[in-house]
Design a protein around this motif. Structure first.
Motif, PDB file in Angstrom:
ATOM      1  N   LYS A 151      61.325  49.455  58.905  1.00  0.00           N
ATOM      2  CA  LYS A 151      61.935  50.180  57.797  1.00  0.00           C
ATOM      3  C   LYS A 151      61.121  50.030  56.517  1.00  0.00           C
ATOM      4  N   ASN A 174      67.800  52.867  62.361  1.00  0.00           N
ATOM      5  CA  ASN A 174      67.181  51.834  63.185  1.00  0.00           C
ATOM      6  C   ASN A 174      66.302  52.467  64.254  1.00  0.00           C
ATOM      7  N   PRO A 175      65.245  51.794  64.649  1.00  0.00           N
ATOM      8  CA  PRO A 175      64.385  52.340  65.705  1.00  0.00           C
ATOM      9  C   PRO A 175      65.156  52.490  67.007  1.00  0.00           C
ATOM     10  N   THR A 195      62.614  45.512  63.291  1.00  0.00           N
ATOM     11  CA  THR A 195      63.403  46.549  62.614  1.00  0.00           C
ATOM     12  C   THR A 195      63.209  46.486  61.103  1.00  0.00           C
ATOM     13  N   ASP A 218      70.991  55.497  67.939  1.00  0.00           N
ATOM     14  CA  ASP A 218      70.727  54.701  66.733  1.00  0.00           C
ATOM     15  C   ASP A 218      69.946  55.469  65.678  1.00  0.00           C
TER      16      ASP A 218
END
Length: 535
Positions: free
Chosen positions: A138, A153-154, A134, A104
């Protein structure tokens, strides 16, 4: 699931990379799948090094590759594989969870180089908490890094790190641990290990210090994202849907080259010719490899244990392989033979070849299947058993003299105590001297007949008999050892003895033993290469 029977393993040359390699090879063997190549990549491998390795893999028939390494090195490998046109039709790339967990967070360029790759990652449900985290992650990242536009994304490791921080905070809050309290570190560690809660990445629970993962996703990298094609749990194995664990198998996978049909996993050699198998034609150790020639037919025959192992391996491959043995020139070194493989003048070398670091820099070795070890041939000690005086050797001169002195001393002490009260110790001076001498030596075989009247003399005799028992037992054991075991004792027991004495050492020509001896400190002038005679 796809009936693949061979695979090539590419892993990172580090503790992380090599950690699962033996287990992985063992597990695959249980499913009748063989690892034909096991290649370790340095973390700082250059592009030319990667190109050489990938070219070697491309020349082989196996088309299934298992990649186990950290994401940074994996991204470089997939990029060079894409340049080598190995991310196309017919190839299969399977990456372990170390790569899948970071999917990801990959950039667009890396996604482009990994099209069709199948990998795994721990399953994290897309809950409202995860989505909310998420978004906040961000926003916070863009606020602190204004120059970056596209924030990935993490990844799963990041979620684990977040949950770990929460477990630490929860442990401190629950147990009210203060940094000034004695034994704080141990108490805090115990509190963290006993902390359980529902975190972002699922249930946070440590067993033996390890996070317990129950479900993995099987993902297929397509386009700019990773598509989930199945799940795996220890209890149910691989299945398509979490809500129907009895529905075995996985969803449709798009393989490299946008193929919807699973590749066969192998292809014929790109050269279209039989494999050339170099075989060392050497004298000695014929049980491993032996090359015999027929003058009548002008042909050669190759036999031996290594040849039998290779033939059995080829016959059990799921695809036909044409190959021919090419015996080398007699007495040629192993380095010359390996250079033939390195220079592509031969495809494979089969023989009793020792794996060393210098050789691994040139060619790739299979997993070792035997270990012959090292042995020394030295002169035995001179056998002294033929001497008629060998019975004197178990005891030193000093011990013989001391023993004799105590024999007479014991006889004199017993006579001094007994001659006044015991008639058996009476008589002329010569008779009494004879009794002293006879009594002392008769205790050696416990055959003395004189009756003792005094308890004090009995005590002296008991102590002396015990000493005699020990002395005779030690003497018998030493003499037996000298007559048997010492006949087999070598004059040199270790290589270090040869090095300290400055002795000359012989070795078989072409053997890697020479380089080991030089590394140990032997001078070249003290090393003598020999060739075994045909007779």
């Amino acid at each position: 699931m796809f009936k693949w029977r061979t695979a090539s393993l590419i892993y990172e040359d580090s503790t992380y990379g090599a950690g699962i390699t033996p287990e992985l090879v063992y597990i695959l063997q249980g499913y009748n799948t063989r690892v034909t190549d096991s290649l370790a990549l340095p973390i700082d491998a250059t592009e030319s090094y990667l190109d050489t390795l990938l070219y070697h893999l491309k020349e082989n028939s196996t088309r299934v590759f298992i990649v186990h390494m950290l994401p940074d090195l994996a991204a470089r490998v997939f990029h060079r594989a894409s340049v080598a046109n190995m991310m196309s039709d017919g190839y299969v790339w399977i990456a372990t969870a170390g790569i899948g967990s970071a999917v990801d967070s990959l950039g667009p360029d890396r996604f482009h180089d990994m099209q069709g790759v199948v990998t795994f990652r721990p399953y994290v449900p897309a809950t409202d908490r995860v989505m909310n985290f998420t978004v906040r992650f961000k926003e916070r990242f863009l606020l602190e890094n204004s120059g970056i536009r596209d924030v990935p994304n993490p990844s799963v490791p990041l979620l684990w790190a977040y949950d770990t921080a929460w477990s630490l905070a929860a442990a401190i809050n629950k147990y009210s641990v203060s940094s000034s309290t004695p034994g704080t570190g141990r108490t805090l560690l115990g509190a963290v290990l006993n902390t359980t809660f529902d975190g972002l990445a699922g249930r946070f629970r440590l067993v033996n210090g390890q996070l317990q993962l129950s479900t993995y996703e099987v993902v297929n990298i397509i386009g700019k994202s990773a598509r989930t094609v199945g799940f795996w749990t220890p209890e149910s194995g691989i299945f398509k849907n979490l809500k129907a664990t009895n529905e075995k198998g996985i969803k449709q996978i798009l393989w490299p080259g946008d193929l919807a049909i699973a590749p066969s996993g192998w292809s014929m050699s790109s050269t279209g010719r039989p494999l050339r198998i170099a075989v060392p034609s050497r004298l000695g150790f014929n049980q491993l490899v032996e090359v015999s020639y027929s003058l009548r037919t002008n042909t050669s025959f190759v036999t031996g244990y290594c040849i039998d192992v290779f033939d059995a391996l080829v016959k059990n491959l799921p695809y036909p392989v044409a190959y021919q043995y090419v015996p080398s020139t007699i007495y040629s070194s192993y380095e010359e033979l390996l250079s033939l493989v390195f220079e592509k003048k031969a495809d494979v070398m089969v023989g009793d070849t020792t794996i060393s670091m210098s050789r691994m820099n040139k060619v790739a070795f299979t997993m070792p299947f035997t270990d012959t070890g090292l042995s020394m041939i030295v002169v035995l000690k001179k056998d002294s058993s033929g001497s008629m005086w060998i019975f004197l050797q178990p005891l030193t001169s000093t011990l013989w003299i001391t023993s004799l002195a105590f024999f007479f001393l014991t006889g004199f002490v017993v006579w001094a105590i007994e001659h006044r009260i015991n008639p058996e110790f009476h008589g002329t001076p010569w008779q009494q001297f004879g009794i002293i001498f006879y009594f002392a030596f008769s205790t050696l075989v416990f055959s003395h007949k004189e009756k003792l009247e005094s308890n004090l003399s009995r005590f002296v005799v008991i102590v002396w008999v015990f000493v005699v028992l020990i002395l005779t037992s030690s003497y018998t054991a030493s003499l037996t050892s000298m007559l048997t075991v010492q006949r087999l004792q070598p004059t040199v027991t270790s290589v270090q003895d040869l090095l300290r004495n400055g002795d000359r050492v012989g070795y078989q020509n072409g053997s890697i033993v020479k380089y080991w001896l030089e590394e140990m400190g032997f001078h070249k002038k003290d090393l003598l290469g020999y060739v075994e005679s045909p007779t």
